[in-house]
Scaffold this motif. Sequence first.
Motif, PDB file in Angstrom:
ATOM      1  N   MET A  62      -3.015   6.532  -4.321  1.00  0.00           N
ATOM      2  CA  MET A  62      -2.955   5.473  -2.986  1.00  0.00           C
ATOM      3  C   MET A  62      -3.545   6.168  -1.749  1.00  0.00           C
ATOM      4  O   MET A  62      -4.262   5.688  -1.006  1.00  0.00           O
ATOM      5  CB  MET A  62      -1.532   5.259  -3.001  1.00  0.00           C
TER       6      MET A  62
ATOM      7  N   LYS B 142       2.165   2.154   1.184  1.00  0.00           N
ATOM      8  CA  LYS B 142       1.282   1.075   0.299  1.00  0.00           C
ATOM      9  C   LYS B 142       0.414   0.197   1.390  1.00  0.00           C
ATOM     10  O   LYS B 142      -0.621  -0.175   1.116  1.00  0.00           O
ATOM     11  CB  LYS B 142       1.890   0.302  -0.506  1.00  0.00           C
TER      12      LYS B 142
ATOM     13  N   SER C 113       1.621   0.998  -6.814  1.00  0.00           N
ATOM     14  CA  SER C 113       1.327   2.342  -6.796  1.00  0.00           C
ATOM     15  C   SER C 113       0.532   2.657  -7.959  1.00  0.00           C
ATOM     16  O   SER C 113      -0.243   3.673  -8.172  1.00  0.00           O
ATOM     17  CB  SER C 113       2.475   3.331  -6.600  1.00  0.00           C
TER      18      SER C 113
END
Length: 355
Positions: free
Chosen positions: A130, A309, A317
Amino acid sequence: MADLREQIPEEDLVQVAPRAEENAPKGDSRNMQEWPKEPQPGSFRDKFRKSRYNDGTQERTEPTRGARIKDAAYSKTPERFKNASDLQIRLRTGTIYIVITLAGIIAGGWGLVLMLSVTAGICAGEFYFMLRKDSKLPNEVVGIVGAVAFPPAAHLWGLAGCMMVSLLLLLALLVWYVFWLRARIADVGVSFFGAHYTGLLLSSFVLIDRAVEWPYSSIILLIVFASVWLNDGMAYLVGSKIGKHKLAPKISPNKSWEGFVAGIVASMVVWCAMVLVPGVDISVPLALLFGMICGLMSVLGDLAESRIKRNTGVKDSGTIMPGHGGLLDRTDSMFIAAAVSFVLLTFGDCVTVIF
């Protein structure tokens, strides 16, 4: 077609009749043309997966090895498991996750360490994935190795082992920063934080496991896990039914204050079971307080991952858990709750921790 024949060895070619002239007199080879044989695995022709008839009116495509394996597996699947709905996929994936987690907790000792190390490694990898979307360049190898090393170090040497892993991780990242000129100090910080966010926080369960004799240590961990799971479950159920007031609309729009309160209450009720566990010296009022704090930390962990996120523009994720997303999406509430539970039980003189 002539160019294709020039690339294929002569021994791989056979004579076949075109489809348009199947009724040609026997022995009449005027319309016979060279045609590639069926490709053999590993042969020169293996990479040519498409071919055309001479008249160009029909195309034949061969399935790849992956497609053949998928079709074979699907043919062996019972009918009731085919074409599953999203809810069925979520239930099956969640069941597997819960069974593996419970097996590690009940086993205790090295079984617990193995389960936590695998979880920490996968979650660290998803975390770094991420952050790369946010233009960061973390050192995934060093970070994942550090995350995986925390639980066994905590099992062998307690808090001293965690400090040793943290120091070695920092030294390794500093060496990487010095000799790899593309690395920025922000990349070092992300790599260091990711390993501690996943591996170190989950190692708190190992420290609790060392403090209390088995099987009572497993019961304590089951209570903590149940409090986090019921917190999430009750928050979702109540919030989806009667939730009207948004808790954090810019971070997690689906969370409501009504679901938040229901989750905290569920966590407090579950923590009352600590009173019945041998080896834990805790009263009901203190259990209710600790349950409330643990519930608050569970929500904080969930919101923290949601904020990551949202900043990186990632919906999930990962994809390791079909129907749920990544493993980090399922364990984000557990990280801070694990560390806080260890601190509360230790400094509340509920258990005697071996440092």
